[in-house]
Design an enzyme around this catalytic site. Structure first.
Site, PDB file in Angstrom:
ATOM      1  N   HIS A  52      32.577 -16.814  93.513  1.00 28.02           N
ATOM      2  CA  HIS A  52      32.922 -16.669  92.084  1.00 28.02           C
ATOM      3  C   HIS A  52      32.539 -17.922  91.286  1.00 28.02           C
ATOM      4  O   HIS A  52      32.047 -18.906  91.826  1.00 28.02           O
ATOM      5  CB  HIS A  52      34.405 -16.335  91.927  1.00 28.02           C
ATOM      6  N   THR A 104      27.911 -18.509  88.447  1.00 32.79           N
ATOM      7  CA  THR A 104      26.512 -18.895  88.712  1.00 32.79           C
ATOM      8  C   THR A 104      26.331 -19.668  90.023  1.00 32.79           C
ATOM      9  O   THR A 104      27.254 -20.343  90.492  1.00 32.79           O
ATOM     10  CB  THR A 104      25.996 -19.799  87.570  1.00 32.79           C
ATOM     11  N   ARG A 105      25.134 -19.589  90.564  1.00 35.15           N
ATOM     12  CA  ARG A 105      24.717 -20.385  91.724  1.00 35.15           C
ATOM     13  C   ARG A 105      23.278 -20.836  91.482  1.00 35.15           C
ATOM     14  O   ARG A 105      22.469 -20.071  90.943  1.00 35.15           O
ATOM     15  CB  ARG A 105      24.756 -19.554  93.017  1.00 35.15           C
ATOM     16  N   LYS A 162      28.586 -26.711  83.429  1.00 34.31           N
ATOM     17  CA  LYS A 162      29.409 -26.478  84.632  1.00 34.31           C
ATOM     18  C   LYS A 162      28.958 -27.459  85.702  1.00 34.31           C
ATOM     19  O   LYS A 162      27.753 -27.610  85.937  1.00 34.31           O
ATOM     20  CB  LYS A 162      29.208 -25.040  85.111  1.00 34.31           C
ATOM     21  N   HIS A 188      29.422 -31.788  95.561  1.00 31.91           N
ATOM     22  CA  HIS A 188      29.098 -31.069  96.801  1.00 31.91           C
ATOM     23  C   HIS A 188      29.768 -31.690  98.027  1.00 31.91           C
ATOM     24  O   HIS A 188      30.252 -30.971  98.904  1.00 31.91           O
ATOM     25  CB  HIS A 188      27.574 -31.026  96.990  1.00 31.91           C
ATOM     26  N   CYS A 206      37.305 -22.925  94.711  1.00 33.90           N
ATOM     27  CA  CYS A 206      36.438 -22.049  95.508  1.00 33.90           C
ATOM     28  C   CYS A 206      36.408 -22.603  96.945  1.00 33.90           C
ATOM     29  O   CYS A 206      36.994 -23.656  97.201  1.00 33.90           O
ATOM     30  CB  CYS A 206      35.051 -22.087  94.860  1.00 33.90           C
ATOM     31  N   LYS A 215      22.095 -18.663  97.426  1.00 36.02           N
ATOM     32  CA  LYS A 215      20.697 -18.397  97.039  1.00 36.02           C
ATOM     33  C   LYS A 215      19.965 -17.580  98.085  1.00 36.02           C
ATOM     34  O   LYS A 215      19.045 -16.845  97.783  1.00 36.02           O
ATOM     35  CB  LYS A 215      19.947 -19.696  96.763  1.00 36.02           C
TER      36      LYS A 215
HETATM   37  C1  LIG Z   1      32.016 -24.040  94.122  1.00 30.85           C
HETATM   38  C2  LIG Z   1      30.844 -23.505  94.886  1.00 30.85           C
HETATM   39  C3  LIG Z   1      29.567 -23.720  94.426  1.00 30.85           C
HETATM   40  C4  LIG Z   1      28.464 -23.246  95.127  1.00 30.85           C
HETATM   41  N1  LIG Z   1      27.206 -23.447  94.631  1.00 30.85           N
HETATM   42  C5  LIG Z   1      26.142 -22.915  95.263  1.00 30.85           C
HETATM   43  C6  LIG Z   1      24.850 -22.980  94.689  1.00 30.85           C
HETATM   44  O1  LIG Z   1      24.669 -23.507  93.585  1.00 30.85           O
HETATM   45  N2  LIG Z   1      23.821 -22.407  95.365  1.00 30.85           N
HETATM   46  C7  LIG Z   1      23.991 -21.788  96.562  1.00 30.85           C
HETATM   47  O2  LIG Z   1      23.013 -21.311  97.128  1.00 30.85           O
HETATM   48  N3  LIG Z   1      25.208 -21.696  97.128  1.00 30.85           N
HETATM   49  C8  LIG Z   1      26.285 -22.233  96.516  1.00 30.85           C
HETATM   50  N4  LIG Z   1      27.542 -22.115  97.040  1.00 30.85           N
HETATM   51  C9  LIG Z   1      27.705 -21.510  98.366  1.00 30.85           C
HETATM   52  C10 LIG Z   1      27.725 -20.005  98.359  1.00 30.85           C
HETATM   53  O3  LIG Z   1      28.410 -19.499  97.246  1.00 30.85           O
HETATM   54  C11 LIG Z   1      28.336 -19.531  99.666  1.00 30.85           C
HETATM   55  O4  LIG Z   1      27.613 -20.131 100.737  1.00 30.85           O
HETATM   56  C12 LIG Z   1      28.273 -18.025  99.822  1.00 30.85           C
HETATM   57  O5  LIG Z   1      28.886 -17.388  98.728  1.00 30.85           O
HETATM   58  C13 LIG Z   1      28.978 -17.623 101.112  1.00 30.85           C
HETATM   59  O6  LIG Z   1      28.841 -16.237 101.270  1.00 30.85           O
HETATM   60  P1  LIG Z   1      29.727 -15.443 102.339  1.00 30.85           P
HETATM   61  O7  LIG Z   1      29.212 -14.044 102.333  1.00 30.85           O
HETATM   62  O8  LIG Z   1      29.773 -16.191 103.616  1.00 30.85           O
HETATM   63  O9  LIG Z   1      31.223 -15.502 101.742  1.00 30.85           O
HETATM   64  P2  LIG Z   1      31.912 -14.602 100.601  1.00 30.85           P
HETATM   65  O10 LIG Z   1      30.971 -14.301  99.504  1.00 30.85           O
HETATM   66  O11 LIG Z   1      33.193 -15.283 100.265  1.00 30.85           O
HETATM   67  O12 LIG Z   1      32.226 -13.234 101.346  1.00 30.85           O
HETATM   68  C14 LIG Z   1      33.148 -13.109 102.403  1.00 30.85           C
HETATM   69  C15 LIG Z   1      33.885 -11.799 102.203  1.00 30.85           C
HETATM   70  O13 LIG Z   1      34.635 -11.499 103.380  1.00 30.85           O
HETATM   71  C16 LIG Z   1      35.835 -10.860 102.973  1.00 30.85           C
HETATM   72  N5  LIG Z   1      36.806 -10.981 104.071  1.00 30.85           N
HETATM   73  C17 LIG Z   1      37.288 -12.116 104.596  1.00 30.85           C
HETATM   74  N6  LIG Z   1      38.165 -11.857 105.581  1.00 30.85           N
HETATM   75  C18 LIG Z   1      38.222 -10.507 105.686  1.00 30.85           C
HETATM   76  C19 LIG Z   1      38.954  -9.624 106.539  1.00 30.85           C
HETATM   77  N7  LIG Z   1      39.784 -10.065 107.491  1.00 30.85           N
HETATM   78  N8  LIG Z   1      38.794  -8.301 106.341  1.00 30.85           N
HETATM   79  C20 LIG Z   1      37.947  -7.813 105.392  1.00 30.85           C
HETATM   80  N9  LIG Z   1      37.238  -8.620 104.568  1.00 30.85           N
HETATM   81  C21 LIG Z   1      37.367  -9.945 104.719  1.00 30.85           C
HETATM   82  C22 LIG Z   1      36.221 -11.630 101.714  1.00 30.85           C
HETATM   83  O14 LIG Z   1      37.140 -10.912 100.918  1.00 30.85           O
HETATM   84  C23 LIG Z   1      34.875 -11.851 101.052  1.00 30.85           C
HETATM   85  O15 LIG Z   1      34.594 -10.837 100.101  1.00 30.85           O
HETATM   86  C24 LIG Z   1      28.667 -22.574  96.349  1.00 30.85           C
HETATM   87  C25 LIG Z   1      29.959 -22.341  96.817  1.00 30.85           C
HETATM   88  C26 LIG Z   1      31.053 -22.788  96.101  1.00 30.85           C
HETATM   89  C27 LIG Z   1      32.434 -22.532  96.616  1.00 30.85           C
END
Ligand SMILES: Cc1cc2nc3c(=O)[nH]c(=O)nc-3n(C[C@H](O)[C@H](O)[C@H](O)COP(=O)(O)OP(=O)(O)OC[C@H]3O[C@@H](n4cnc5c(N)ncnc54)[C@H](O)[C@@H]3O)c2cc1C
Length: 376
Positions: A45, A48-49, A263, A267, A313, A346
């Site tokens: 959330h 943006t990224r 924003k 890191h 986050c 990304k």
């Molecule tokens: C502040 C911040 C800034 C960032 N900036 C950048 C950037 O500029 N560029 C970039 O490339 N990356 C950036 N990132 C990193 C990037 O956003 C994350 O690496 C990426 O979103 C991770 O994806 P994910 O699918 O692992 O996690 P998520 O998108 O969080 O998805 C995990 C999902 O699993 C679900 N889940 C968890 N446990 C369970 C369960 N037991 N049962 C069912 N569902 C479950 C959750 O509800 C969630 O929807 C940033 C991250 C943050 C926090």
């Protein structure tokens, strides 16, 4: 008990992309999520990224970044949504910055457009910048900003329209892996499939531990903040996204999009947390605002206006900050995508593609050797 070809545990950034790729191939896919993606409880959330291609974290990432960019643009076309803004991204830091050196290696090896600029040139081109003489920068014109929540919504709509079943507010509580199938128990019921993708972000470590696989993945509290900024200098029509590698810290940020303010986030650092116990209040620590404000006061002084909003986050860090994209060591029908260490969004489109290939073909067209689980 309902049966599927693949169950995806966690339909966030990576899981939803994989769900789309699987559904596109006609794979009967069940997506399970504890919340209602996109949402504010995990890692995607805050609107943006940044997406960059001349990768400062390692030249090995470049092909994945380029493929991800292609897939985001394809998704944008298919969904009819604006998912990407080509703002350009400036990498900056002191002379000798390893990050900037690696950006140049990446650009050279893959013939990517990259302008290497002195501090003086940067300050002249973007009047909102205030870099000291011993700094320089690398400006990537083709890079920019993804609208992260909109990307997940786009994948969600397409995946479900292609037949994927998405169950929201459905928390996975147990996974049993047998030799030829998997049984997933949730707080709403149990489901069975031939194969499993674990993509539960900050909840991966606990789920993996309950399956007997203890990995050094550390969910970490991170914050971002928006500051009122001089729109003449910092609006996204004029100002780039940025990543600054300083001597002892790394900051990244975004121009003011639709007058929401600049924003910015830090890191490095952050506090290890349990995602189920996390207090998501911005400002719990003075550094939530203090660190980023002092960065802005130094390097972008007219963007250090009143705080507009702040968000909490989660990063899930690996020790080397490279990802995990691999088969489970004992179960070939169980794929793990984890540890995106604050730079995974990304790539989510391309990782979704890679994960779907691992599930359907047993191998991927992407080189995933950097992300092997056995290195940890
Ligand atoms: C502040 C911040 C800034 C960032 N900036 C950048 C950037 O500029 N560029 C970039 O490339 N990356 C950036 N990132 C990193 C990037 O956003 C994350 O690496 C990426 O979103 C991770 O994806 P994910 O699918 O692992 O996690 P998520 O998108 O969080 O998805 C995990 C999902 O699993 C679900 N889940 C968890 N446990 C369970 C369960 N037991 N049962 C069912 N569902 C479950 C959750 O509800 C969630 O929807 C940033 C991250 C943050 C926090």
């Amino acid at each position: 008990m309902e049966k599927f070809d693949v169950i995806v545990v966690g339909a966030g950034s990576v899981g939803m992309a994989a769900g789309y790729e699987l559904a596109k191939k006609g794979v009967r896919t069940l997506l399970l999520d504890a919340f209602d993606p996109p949402h504010t409880m995990g890692s995607h959330h805050g609107d943006t990224r940044i997406i960059r291609h001349a990768y400062g974290e390692g030249v090995q990432y470049v092909p994945l970044a380029l493929r991800a960019q292609e897939l985001w643009e394809e998704l944008s076309g298919l969904s009819g949504k604006t998912l990407f803004a080509r703002t350009g991204v400036l990498g900056a830091g002191p002379l000798g910055s390893p990050f900037l050196a690696e950006m140049q290696v990446s650009a050279k090896q893959f013939s990517l457009p990259l302008e290497v600029m002195s501090a003086e040139e940067i300050n002249r081109r973007w009047e909102g910048m205030n870099l000291p003489d011993n700094f320089y920068g690398c400006y990537e014109t083709n890079a920019g900003v993804l609208y992260s929540e909109r990307c997940i919504t786009a994948y969600r709509e397409l995946a479900t329209s292609l037949g994927a079943v998405l169950l929201t507010h459905t928390r996975v509580t147990d996974v049993q892996v047998e030799t030829d199938h998997v049984t997933v128990t949730t707080d709403q019921g149990s489901y069975r499939s031939e194969k499993l993708l674990l993509s539960a972000g900050a909840w991966n470590p606990a789920l993996l531990k309950s399956l007997g696989l203890q990995l050094p993945l550390v969910p970490t509290r991170k914050t971002v903040a928006w500051f009122a900024a001089d729109e003449q200098l910092y609006s996204s029509e004029k100002f780039p996204a940025f990543v600054f590698e300083l001597e002892d810290s790394i900051y990244y940020g975004f121009p003011s999009i639709d007058q929401t303010g600049v924003k910015i986030g830090r890191h490095d650092g952050g506090h290890p947390i349990d995602p189920d116990q996390l207090d998501r209040t911005f400002g719990t620590y003075p550094s939530d605002e203090g660190d980023v404000r002092s960065f802005l006061e130094t390097y972008m002084p007219q963007a250090a206006g009143p705080l507009q909003q702040g968000r909490v986050c989660i990063y899930t860090l690996t020790p080397d900050e490279h990802f995990v994209i691999d088969h489970h060591p004992e179960h070939k029908h169980f794929i793990i995508t984890a540890g995106f260490s604050g730079h995974g969004f990304k790539f989510a489109s391309a990782i979704g593609e890679a994960a779907s290939q691992l599930l359907t073909d047993g191998k991927s067209t992407h080189d995933l050797s950097l992300f092997a689980l056995n290195r940890l």
